[in-house]
Design an enzyme around this catalytic site. Sequence first.
Site, PDB file in Angstrom:
ATOM      1  N   TYR A   1       0.848  -1.191   0.000  1.00  0.00           N
ATOM      2  CA  TYR A   1       0.000   0.000   0.000  1.00  0.00           C
ATOM      3  C   TYR A   1       0.884   1.240   0.000  1.00  0.00           C
ATOM      4  O   TYR A   1       1.823   1.350   0.784  1.00  0.00           O
ATOM      5  CB  TYR A   1      -0.893  -0.005   1.253  1.00  0.00           C
ATOM      6  CG  TYR A   1      -1.715   1.251   1.419  1.00  0.00           C
ATOM      7  CD1 TYR A   1      -2.959   1.377   0.819  1.00  0.00           C
ATOM      8  CD2 TYR A   1      -1.238   2.314   2.184  1.00  0.00           C
ATOM      9  CE1 TYR A   1      -3.715   2.523   0.965  1.00  0.00           C
ATOM     10  CE2 TYR A   1      -1.984   3.478   2.327  1.00  0.00           C
ATOM     11  CZ  TYR A   1      -3.219   3.570   1.718  1.00  0.00           C
ATOM     12  OH  TYR A   1      -3.958   4.708   1.862  1.00  0.00           O
TER      13      TYR A   1
ATOM     14  N   GLU B   1      -2.941   7.706  -4.574  1.00  0.00           N
ATOM     15  CA  GLU B   1      -2.859   6.411  -3.895  1.00  0.00           C
ATOM     16  C   GLU B   1      -2.604   5.286  -4.878  1.00  0.00           C
ATOM     17  O   GLU B   1      -3.090   5.327  -6.007  1.00  0.00           O
ATOM     18  CB  GLU B   1      -4.182   6.168  -3.151  1.00  0.00           C
ATOM     19  CG  GLU B   1      -4.205   4.896  -2.324  1.00  0.00           C
ATOM     20  CD  GLU B   1      -5.578   4.659  -1.701  1.00  0.00           C
ATOM     21  OE1 GLU B   1      -5.799   5.082  -0.570  1.00  0.00           O
ATOM     22  OE2 GLU B   1      -6.425   4.038  -2.379  1.00  0.00           O
TER      23      GLU B   1
END
Length: 360
Positions: free
Chosen positions: A99, A182
């Site tokens: 992530y 992201e």
Amino acid sequence: MRLLECEAKEIYARYGIPIPKGVRVKAGEKIPDLAGIGPELVLKAQVEVGGRGKAGGILPATPADAARVAEELFRKEIRGVPVREILIEEKLPIRHEYYLSILVDRSTRQPLILFAEAGGVDIEQAAKETPGAVRRVTISPLLSDVPPFALRDLLGGRVKEFGPVVNRLWKVFREKDAMLAEVNPLVTTDRGVFAADAKLIVDDNALGRQGITVNRDLTPREREAESHGFSYVELDGNIGVIGNGAGLTMATLDLIQYYGGAAANFLDVGGGADQERVKHAVRLVAGRPGVSVILVNLLGGITRCDDVARGILDAGVPQTVMVRLAGTNEEEGKKILDGRGYPMFATMDEAVKAAVEAGA
Ligand code: GDP
Ligand code: MN
């Protein structure tokens, strides 16, 4: 404004972040030849909502059955949003999912870079259950590169592997005026690192600079309000609120909450609103489904109360319009509305109480 995954990926690719091979297909378009993409594919609904995978928005396919699977995906709604475009991508042979994201941290008022070894679909869960699972580094927005010490704090022993991607995402974040950039998951494969998913939110205040002319995140009513230069926000209650000035409008909302009511929307007409603007404002607020009563709380200064009153009359909306007018030409304004079915109040407190009662 939130960009679609495919739009964000095109930007990432321009900044040197590896993305899977893929093509965009809009509803009704013919599926192109997919032989060059790969023997195994994933079809991804391009909708601006999170958790698509879990909501059925990502389907596996092969070049042979992709057309049929695409048709199935186009018939779906993902968390209530119809699928108008899909991204057909090679299925990556994923080794591990990480992530990575960069966002504006409100508490430090600085950008914050986040990295976690456990990426994929349940990052919020992982962050809650395992403190320390997500590593964070605050970074000055003035830096053109992420300093080596920050990369070490963020990535530990993986600086070589992910350092370049972090720096490229940082460049995207800065140059695209992002609120959020992201990559979840950032994946490793035999062929290296890839952004398997992408999310990019551009600061609404920077849309002009970014060459984005239409803010797709706005509802049609919000867009109309913007075109008139009104500040307008939609909420979930049943009282439509019109005020002038952010302070008065916010105070009105607070008082509604205080008396147990809930606003459906609110509109700040701004300074010096004339009859025509007030008419548009009242109609706009009244047009939102679920608005059962309208509260106009205006303070005359440059704005004249008689103009406001005429604007309210012109609007002629079906809902009851409760009115509190004070200031310039107050008496003239009140005369115009008197006896025509517009309850008028001397104070904001009384007006709000009445609106909450009427809407209950
Ligand atoms: P989201 O659910 O909207 O966040 O969609 P993502 O694009 O992040 O996909 C969700 C999950 O689907 C990922 O975490 C992966 O596990 C899986 N996935 C997505 N793309 C691929 C792919 O190309 N190959 C493989 N093996 N899995 C994928
Ligand atoms: Mn994702």
